[in-house]
Design a protein around this motif. Structure first.
Motif, short mmCIF file in Angstrom:
data_model
loop_
_atom_site.label_atom_id
_atom_site.label_comp_id
_atom_site.label_asym_id
_atom_site.label_seq_id
_atom_site.Cartn_x
_atom_site.Cartn_y
_atom_site.Cartn_z
N SER A 6 0.83 -1.19 0.00
CA SER A 6 0.00 0.00 0.00
C SER A 6 0.87 1.25 0.00
O SER A 6 1.95 1.28 0.58
N ASP A 7 0.36 2.25 -0.67
CA ASP A 7 1.03 3.53 -0.80
C ASP A 7 2.41 3.40 -1.45
O ASP A 7 3.34 4.10 -1.11
N ARG A 8 2.49 2.49 -2.38
CA ARG A 8 3.75 2.23 -3.08
C ARG A 8 3.45 2.09 -4.57
O ARG A 8 2.58 1.32 -4.96
N PRO A 9 4.17 2.83 -5.42
CA PRO A 9 3.90 2.71 -6.87
C PRO A 9 4.38 1.36 -7.41
O PRO A 9 5.44 0.87 -7.03
N ALA A 10 3.59 0.77 -8.27
CA ALA A 10 3.97 -0.48 -8.94
C ALA A 10 4.75 -0.13 -10.20
O ALA A 10 4.59 0.95 -10.77
#
Length: 66
Positions: A6-10
């Motif tokens: 969560s709150d992390r760009p893929a």
């Protein structure tokens, strides 16, 4: 310890009929507006440019010849 995406760009590899997750995350960033796009809401992208778009309007703007 669990690792959260969560709150992390893929990081994705965009293909004609879908995309492949290269690095896990919960969103990508629109190539035009900079808006966060949740992966489950990602509908528009460019295979040639390898970038995502938040809407059909933004995708057509990005791909319009200048």
């Amino acid at each position: 310890m669990l690792v959260s995406n969560s709150d992390r760009p893929a990081r994705l590899h965009y293909m004609a009929n879908g995309f492949r997750v290269l690095s896990p995350g919960d969103h990508v960033v629109c190539g035009v507006s900079g808006a966060r796009i949740p992966l489950d809401g990602l509908r528009y992208w460019s295979v040639a440019r390898q970038e995502a778009y938040a809407s059909a309007h933004l995708a057509s703007e990005a791909l319009r010849p200048r």
